[in-house]
Design an enzyme around this catalytic site. Structure first.
Site, mmCIF file in Angstrom:
data_model
loop_
_atom_site.group_PDB
_atom_site.id
_atom_site.type_symbol
_atom_site.label_atom_id
_atom_site.label_comp_id
_atom_site.label_asym_id
_atom_site.label_seq_id
_atom_site.Cartn_x
_atom_site.Cartn_y
_atom_site.Cartn_z
ATOM 1 N N ASN A 167 -0.838 10.985 9.706
ATOM 2 C CA ASN A 167 0.400 11.243 10.455
ATOM 3 C C ASN A 167 1.094 12.564 10.137
ATOM 4 O O ASN A 167 1.798 13.097 10.985
ATOM 5 C CB ASN A 167 1.366 10.053 10.342
ATOM 6 C CG ASN A 167 1.796 9.767 8.933
ATOM 7 O OD1 ASN A 167 1.137 10.170 7.988
ATOM 8 N ND2 ASN A 167 2.904 9.083 8.789
ATOM 9 N N GLY A 243 -0.873 6.364 2.402
ATOM 10 C CA GLY A 243 -1.515 5.619 3.484
ATOM 11 C C GLY A 243 -1.006 4.194 3.513
ATOM 12 O O GLY A 243 0.107 3.902 3.059
ATOM 13 N N SER A 244 -1.846 3.304 4.007
ATOM 14 C CA SER A 244 -1.397 1.920 4.196
ATOM 15 C C SER A 244 -1.468 1.141 2.882
ATOM 16 O O SER A 244 -2.248 1.473 1.984
ATOM 17 C CB SER A 244 -2.287 1.247 5.235
ATOM 18 O OG SER A 244 -3.614 1.239 4.771
ATOM 19 N N GLU A 263 1.907 6.215 -2.057
ATOM 20 C CA GLU A 263 3.013 6.380 -1.091
ATOM 21 C C GLU A 263 2.615 5.570 0.131
ATOM 22 O O GLU A 263 1.722 5.958 0.871
ATOM 23 C CB GLU A 263 3.180 7.859 -0.727
ATOM 24 C CG GLU A 263 3.507 8.774 -1.889
ATOM 25 C CD GLU A 263 4.921 8.592 -2.430
ATOM 26 O OE1 GLU A 263 5.764 8.001 -1.721
ATOM 27 O OE2 GLU A 263 5.172 9.016 -3.567
ATOM 28 N N LEU A 264 3.278 4.422 0.323
ATOM 29 C CA LEU A 264 2.796 3.458 1.327
ATOM 30 C C LEU A 264 3.803 3.256 2.456
ATOM 31 O O LEU A 264 4.690 4.080 2.662
ATOM 32 C CB LEU A 264 2.472 2.142 0.617
ATOM 33 C CG LEU A 264 1.571 2.288 -0.623
ATOM 34 C CD1 LEU A 264 1.394 0.968 -1.343
ATOM 35 C CD2 LEU A 264 0.218 2.881 -0.252
ATOM 36 N N CYS A 297 6.171 6.897 8.006
ATOM 37 C CA CYS A 297 6.363 5.775 7.072
ATOM 38 C C CYS A 297 7.818 5.365 6.936
ATOM 39 O O CYS A 297 8.109 4.217 6.615
ATOM 40 C CB CYS A 297 5.801 6.144 5.706
ATOM 41 S SG CYS A 297 6.381 7.737 5.137
ATOM 42 N N GLU A 391 5.257 -3.610 8.976
ATOM 43 C CA GLU A 391 5.428 -2.199 9.343
ATOM 44 C C GLU A 391 4.883 -2.015 10.758
ATOM 45 O O GLU A 391 3.696 -2.219 11.006
ATOM 46 C CB GLU A 391 4.653 -1.299 8.382
ATOM 47 C CG GLU A 391 4.771 0.156 8.772
ATOM 48 C CD GLU A 391 3.963 1.100 7.895
ATOM 49 O OE1 GLU A 391 2.836 0.756 7.500
ATOM 50 O OE2 GLU A 391 4.461 2.202 7.627
HETATM 51 P P1 NAD Z 1 -4.953 4.438 5.922
HETATM 52 O O1 NAD Z 1 -4.552 3.653 4.724
HETATM 53 O O2 NAD Z 1 -5.774 3.785 6.955
HETATM 54 O O3 NAD Z 1 -5.779 5.732 5.472
HETATM 55 C C1 NAD Z 1 -5.250 6.670 4.556
HETATM 56 C C2 NAD Z 1 -6.415 7.379 3.857
HETATM 57 O O4 NAD Z 1 -7.110 6.442 3.029
HETATM 58 C C3 NAD Z 1 -7.457 7.971 4.813
HETATM 59 O O5 NAD Z 1 -7.866 9.214 4.345
HETATM 60 C C4 NAD Z 1 -8.592 6.950 4.720
HETATM 61 O O6 NAD Z 1 -9.858 7.490 5.000
HETATM 62 C C5 NAD Z 1 -8.504 6.564 3.244
HETATM 63 N N1 NAD Z 1 -9.150 5.287 2.901
HETATM 64 C C6 NAD Z 1 -9.335 4.196 3.703
HETATM 65 N N2 NAD Z 1 -9.980 3.226 3.013
HETATM 66 C C7 NAD Z 1 -10.201 3.694 1.759
HETATM 67 C C8 NAD Z 1 -10.826 3.173 0.594
HETATM 68 N N3 NAD Z 1 -11.359 1.949 0.580
HETATM 69 N N4 NAD Z 1 -10.873 3.945 -0.528
HETATM 70 C C9 NAD Z 1 -10.333 5.179 -0.534
HETATM 71 N N5 NAD Z 1 -9.732 5.741 0.550
HETATM 72 C C10 NAD Z 1 -9.659 5.013 1.677
HETATM 73 O O7 NAD Z 1 -3.594 5.041 6.544
HETATM 74 P P2 NAD Z 1 -3.355 5.828 7.915
HETATM 75 O O8 NAD Z 1 -3.541 4.893 9.063
HETATM 76 O O9 NAD Z 1 -4.099 7.121 7.919
HETATM 77 O O10 NAD Z 1 -1.803 6.171 7.747
HETATM 78 C C11 NAD Z 1 -0.786 5.304 8.083
HETATM 79 C C12 NAD Z 1 -0.181 4.632 6.872
HETATM 80 O O11 NAD Z 1 0.253 5.615 5.931
HETATM 81 C C13 NAD Z 1 1.073 3.842 7.213
HETATM 82 O O12 NAD Z 1 1.048 2.601 6.550
HETATM 83 C C14 NAD Z 1 2.200 4.725 6.683
HETATM 84 O O13 NAD Z 1 3.385 4.023 6.372
HETATM 85 C C15 NAD Z 1 1.570 5.315 5.485
HETATM 86 N N6 NAD Z 1 2.274 6.545 5.085
HETATM 87 C C16 NAD Z 1 3.075 6.522 3.978
HETATM 88 C C17 NAD Z 1 3.790 7.677 3.622
HETATM 89 C C18 NAD Z 1 4.680 7.722 2.405
HETATM 90 O O14 NAD Z 1 4.996 8.821 1.936
HETATM 91 N N7 NAD Z 1 5.109 6.599 1.866
HETATM 92 C C19 NAD Z 1 3.688 8.820 4.405
HETATM 93 C C20 NAD Z 1 2.851 8.779 5.532
HETATM 94 C C21 NAD Z 1 2.145 7.644 5.864
#
Ligand code: NAD
Length: 489
Positions: A167, A243-244, A263-264, A297, A391
């Site tokens: 994002n 990420g998530s 950071e989730l 997020c 979320e």
């Molecule tokens: P995601 O968790 O699907 O992916 C994030 C990253 O993790 C990607 O690079 C993905 O390839 C990698 N990944 C996936 N599975 C993995 C594994 N088993 N081992 C290691 N890496 C792995 O998230 P997304 O859909 O790209 O982003 C959206 C999420 O990110 C939302 O939940 C959002 O709230 C969160 N987010 C949080 C913040 C924050 O600062 N708190 C900021 C931005 C986004």
């Protein structure tokens, strides 16, 4: 046309691989995947996946360059590289913004905003690289500590694995890479599969700014193949993940004794009291709920409005939402663009339908066409509906009334998440009370939860994460304090 660029229908299309010790690895039978514009499906880039061997070499290179170069590199050099990178990025802002819009479907005005923030992150890191670190201790505060001298200096942890989401493909990469380089760590970055192009362009820019080869390596691939290899490798000393939650907590489990920051996600609450500036609250909350189609997020997800102004707020809010321009993210006039994939938009639409079946009312939006979901306002929701308690990560907001301050705090805290909250009030005493009572990593008064500045400690409590980012805070996470004591003769 340089290497890595293919002509597609008269446009330049990128063909990239992984960057390992300054060399790009692509071709040679590597499997490719496509990056498509989420709005119109146009092919924007082809990306060759890193092989297992590529990932291993990237980690080895990062380790070698840490030991031989980065940990010895003086602070003024690290600072100068980051400052130069900021200047180069500023010069090329428009190029980077256009790429973000193509790969992520982010409206062009928001993409420009992201690039401007990324420039600032580099500048904060450049300045902070030269700031004091560590502390002098008053050893004689302990009985028997006379004639002793103590100090603490911080040392870089070593190789950092940075795993980032789709994002904010540029700024969230920099929130990991810039502090890591500022303290003298090296990095293996795995950007999101959907948005890897700007990350590679940034890595090239950092090299141009003087960063030595191998200090930043970029490996392309899926989380399961490439991500897990990084997370479990013994030479990786820290994993910084955005990420998530599902992925984040899995990483924490796999990472063993490595340092981990997560950071989730969140379902951020925003509370509007009757004494607030209503116009400012409506304007801010509309923007904060629908910027980048709610895929942020800290996006405004739950709005609680004091009952005496509820109807008036709702009417003004819905009027503003209906005036938002939805569509092509490359147009200057677009407020809300596509979601990242049609699958994500279908999932969000199904949550709306489920809420409606459970009694919610659609006050605006609710319709979907491909990846475009109309900005949606739901009322008459209940705390157990997915659009409230999960979320939503989509252009959907819920609005509900409350009667007392206690009730507002209880509603806001009724969540598994705790990232940021927004509170609108003109009562300073109430502002401080809510700051104390809201279970969040951050609270904004008279500002929306979606607002973030890149230099304050940022992160979550509960299921929203572990550790803090914001350049200085991330630099602390990426260093180990080491004590030195001297007994004077
Ligand atoms: P995601 O968790 O699907 O992916 C994030 C990253 O993790 C990607 O690079 C993905 O390839 C990698 N990944 C996936 N599975 C993995 C594994 N088993 N081992 C290691 N890496 C792995 O998230 P997304 O859909 O790209 O982003 C959206 C999420 O990110 C939302 O939940 C959002 O709230 C969160 N987010 C949080 C913040 C924050 O600062 N708190 C900021 C931005 C986004």
């Amino acid at each position: 046309m340089g290497p890595g660029c293919l002509a597609a229908a008269g446009r330049l299309m990128l063909h990239i691989g992984s960057l390992i010790n300054g060399e790009e690895r692509r071709g040679d039978g590597r499997t490719s995947f496509e990056v498509r514009n989420p709005f119109n499906g146009e092919l924007v880039g082809m990306v060759d996946l890193a092989t297992r061997n590529d990932v291993e070499e990237a980690i080895q290179a990062a380790h070698r360059v840490f030991v031989e170069t980065m940990k010895q590199l003086p602070a003024h050099r690290r600072s100068a590289i980051l400052r130069k990178a900021a200047d180069l990025l500023e010069e090329r802002s428009e190029e980077f913004a256009a790429l973000l819009t193509q790969e992520a479907g982010k409206p062009i005005r928001d993409s420009r905003g992201e690039v401007a923030r990324a420039v600032q992150v580099l500048r904060f890191a450049s300045e902070q690289a030269k700031a004091d670190d560590g502390e002098l201790l008053k050893m004689d505060s302990a009985i028997g500590g006379e004639n002793r001298f103590g100090l603490v200096k911080r040392f870089p942890v070593g190789v950092v694995a940075a795993i980032t989401p789709f994002n904010f493909p540029l700024n969230l990469v920099l929130h990991k890479v810039a502090p890591a380089l500022a303290v003298g760590c090296t990095v293996v970055l795995k950007p999101a599969e959907k948005t890897p192009l700007s990350a590679m362009k940034l890595a090239r820019l950092l090299e141009e700014a003087g960063l030595c080869k191998g200090a930043l390596n970029v490996v392309m691939g899926t989380g399961q193949d490439v991500g897990e290899h990084l997370v479990t490798h013994p030479l990786v000393k820290m994993v910084t993940f955005t990420g998530s939650g599902a992925v984040g907590y899995k990483i924490k489990e796999m990472a063993g004794n490595k340092r981990v920051t997560l950071e989730l996600g969140a379902n951020s609450p925003n509370i509007v009291f009757a004494d607030a500036n209503l116009h400012a609250a409506v304007e801010g909350l509309v923007k904060g709920a629908f910027a980048f189609a709610g895929q942020t997020c800290i996006s405004v997800q739950r709005i609680y409005v004091q009952r005496e102004i509820y109807e008036c707020f709702l009417e003004q809010f819905v009027t503003r939402v209906k005036a938002l321009q939805v569509g092509d993210p490359s147009l200057e006039t677009t407020d809300v663009g596509p979601m990242i994939t049609e699958e994500a938009a279908i999932r969000a639409e199904s949550w709306i339908n489920e809420a409606v079946a459970q009694g919610a009312v659609v006050a605006a939006g609710g319709r979907r066409e491909g990846t475009l979901l109309q900005p949606t306002v739901l009322t008459h929701t209940t705390p157990d509906m997915k659009v409230v308690c999960e979320e939503v990560f989509a252009p959907i907001v819920t609005i509900a009334p409350f009667d007392s301050e206690e009730e507002a705090v209880a509603l806001a805290n009724d969540s598994r998440y705790g990232l940021q909250a927004g509170v609108f009030t003109s009562d300073i005493h109430r502002a401080f009370r809510l700051y104390e009572q809201l279970e969040m990593g951050g609270v904004w008064i008279n500002e929306v939860s979606t607002y973030r500045q890149d230099n304050y400690p940022y992160g979550g409590v509960k299921l929203s994460g572990v550790g803090r980012e914001g350049v200085k805070a991330a630099m602390e996470e990426m260093t180990e304090p080491k004590f030195l004591g001297i007994r004077l003769a």
